[in-house]
Design a protein around this motif. Structure first.
Motif, mmCIF file in Angstrom:
data_model
loop_
_atom_site.group_PDB
_atom_site.id
_atom_site.type_symbol
_atom_site.label_atom_id
_atom_site.label_comp_id
_atom_site.label_asym_id
_atom_site.label_seq_id
_atom_site.Cartn_x
_atom_site.Cartn_y
_atom_site.Cartn_z
ATOM 1 N N PRO A 190 -14.192 23.081 -11.518
ATOM 2 C CA PRO A 190 -15.469 22.343 -10.843
ATOM 3 C C PRO A 190 -15.196 21.346 -10.164
ATOM 4 N N GLN A 191 -14.008 20.445 -10.501
ATOM 5 C CA GLN A 191 -13.583 19.263 -9.773
ATOM 6 C C GLN A 191 -13.141 19.332 -8.298
ATOM 7 N N LEU A 192 -12.753 20.831 -7.885
ATOM 8 C CA LEU A 192 -11.999 20.830 -6.445
ATOM 9 C C LEU A 192 -12.763 20.199 -5.336
ATOM 10 N N VAL A 193 -13.762 20.380 -5.293
ATOM 11 C CA VAL A 193 -14.819 19.564 -4.287
ATOM 12 C C VAL A 193 -14.513 18.045 -4.425
ATOM 13 N N ARG A 194 -14.717 17.489 -5.318
ATOM 14 C CA ARG A 194 -14.653 16.261 -5.528
ATOM 15 C C ARG A 194 -12.967 15.815 -5.517
ATOM 16 N N ALA A 195 -12.467 16.415 -5.621
ATOM 17 C CA ALA A 195 -10.895 16.207 -5.513
ATOM 18 C C ALA A 195 -10.466 16.222 -3.759
ATOM 19 N N LEU A 196 -11.217 16.752 -2.963
ATOM 20 C CA LEU A 196 -10.694 16.782 -1.573
ATOM 21 C C LEU A 196 -10.676 15.343 -0.971
ATOM 22 N N ALA A 197 -11.157 14.255 -1.694
ATOM 23 C CA ALA A 197 -11.006 12.839 -1.224
ATOM 24 C C ALA A 197 -9.571 12.462 -1.509
ATOM 25 N N ASN A 205 -12.854 28.240 -4.814
ATOM 26 C CA ASN A 205 -13.678 29.363 -5.184
ATOM 27 C C ASN A 205 -14.969 29.125 -4.612
ATOM 28 N N GLY A 206 -15.696 30.092 -4.051
ATOM 29 C CA GLY A 206 -17.063 30.241 -3.544
ATOM 30 C C GLY A 206 -17.822 29.590 -4.312
ATOM 31 N N ASN A 207 -18.032 29.932 -5.713
ATOM 32 C CA ASN A 207 -19.077 29.433 -6.248
ATOM 33 C C ASN A 207 -19.014 27.990 -6.709
ATOM 34 N N PHE A 208 -17.825 27.428 -6.881
ATOM 35 C CA PHE A 208 -17.227 25.943 -6.890
ATOM 36 C C PHE A 208 -17.516 25.151 -5.595
ATOM 37 N N ALA A 209 -17.330 25.895 -4.608
ATOM 38 C CA ALA A 209 -17.631 25.148 -3.127
ATOM 39 C C ALA A 209 -19.254 25.016 -3.165
ATOM 40 N N GLN A 210 -19.888 25.794 -3.359
ATOM 41 C CA GLN A 210 -21.243 25.794 -3.092
ATOM 42 C C GLN A 210 -21.771 24.634 -4.123
ATOM 43 N N LEU A 211 -21.356 24.678 -5.285
ATOM 44 C CA LEU A 211 -22.011 24.014 -6.467
ATOM 45 C C LEU A 211 -21.606 22.497 -5.794
ATOM 46 N N GLY A 212 -20.531 22.330 -5.022
ATOM 47 C CA GLY A 212 -20.199 21.075 -4.519
ATOM 48 C C GLY A 212 -20.719 20.656 -3.230
ATOM 49 N N GLY A 213 -21.747 21.558 -2.766
ATOM 50 C CA GLY A 213 -22.260 21.166 -1.445
ATOM 51 C C GLY A 213 -21.611 21.770 -0.291
#
Length: 275
Positions: A190-197, A205-213
């Motif tokens: 769940p933290q992977l999108v936030r970690a992109l910074a 994963n697709g579900n985590f990507a969508q949850l992160g916008g």
């Protein structure tokens, strides 16, 4: 005397009917076979409810969908008999869990894929990735193997032949498997999108990507359904008394109607039909 015989015969027939009804306790009053299927809310439960509302009745199936938000309970509920089938897991997860728990389960062919993607907030093309870059990887073992496969398929790393060695901890330190010297920090899904910074790219994963916008169209690279073991499957107990109805349900989940429903409901390719 004849009247008495008729009463006895009628009572016997009624008793037989009750006995047959009791034996068919899993069926609904209308004669359809009732199946209770555990599923993740999205997209699995949505797909099952489409089948329930549009296709199941014609096949003599009454479908009840029970939602789960974790990956442990649906298999435990199936094993205990609280569920007739479940629809939420991939083949690698199925293989891992049935081996660990000695569950006597069976499964159908792949139904859909929620594709992994390689995302970045710093790059617009994977060709711009420099040696020594940071690549965020999920820390969940099953999904981690899948993420490493996507990186290997795109020539960023190499995988050891021994599947037990296909781990971030092994690959990151190896010049043979990681010749470009990438850093591979492990991150909670769940933290992977936030970690992109903090990384150059991340496999999400697709579900985590969508949850992160994030949308699949934002990905630099998107996972393919072709020969992909991570397609989601319908699972049931090998000794299930309802196996005939379950296999009918599995067939419905591979129907042209379901394929069209998936493509219409997720035009952004967050969910892809795998058949």
């Amino acid at each position: 005397m004849k009247t008495w015989k008729k009463i006895v015969a009628a009572a016997g027939a009624a008793g037989l009917a009750l006995g047959l009804a009791a034996c068919g306790g899993g069926d609904s009053a209308g004669g359809d076979t009732k199946l209770i299927v555990g599923a993740s809310p999205d997209p699995h439960a949505k797909i099952l409810r489409y089948v329930a509302d549009n296709l199941a009745e014609k096949q003599g199936i009454e479908l009840e969908v029970k939602e789960y938000t974790d990956y442990v309970q649906p298999n435990e509920a199936l094993n205990s008999g609280d569920l007739d089938a479940n629809y939420y897991q991939t083949v690698p997860y199925f293989d891992d869990q049935t081996a660990k728990n000695n569950w006597q389960f069976d499964h159908g062919k792949g139904i859909h894929l929620e594709p992994l993607g390689i995302y970045s907030e710093k790059l617009k093309d994977i060709k711009d990735l420099k040696d020594g870059a940071k690549i965020g990887i999920i820390n969940d073992p099953t999904n981690q193997a899948r993420a490493l496969n996507l990186l290997a398929d795109n020539g960023l790393i190499k995988l050891p032949k021994d599947e037990k060695q296909q781990k971030v901890s092994v690959i990151a330190k190896s010049k043979e498997y990681n010749p470009r010297g990438f850093e591979l920090p492990e991150v909670e899904g769940p933290q992977l999108v936030r970690a992109l910074a903090d990384v150059d790219i991340a496999v999400i994963n697709g579900n985590f990507a969508q949850l992160g916008g994030k949308e699949p169209s934002d990905a630099l690279i998107l996972e393919s359904t072709e020969n992909n073991p991570s397609l989601n499957i319908l699972v049931w107990k090998k000794d299930s008394e309802k196996v005939e109805a379950i296999k009918k349900l599995d067939s419905l989940l591979h129907s042209p109607e379901v394929k069209a429903f998936i493509e219409k409901t997720w035009p952004n390719k967050a969910v892809l039909p795998g058949f």
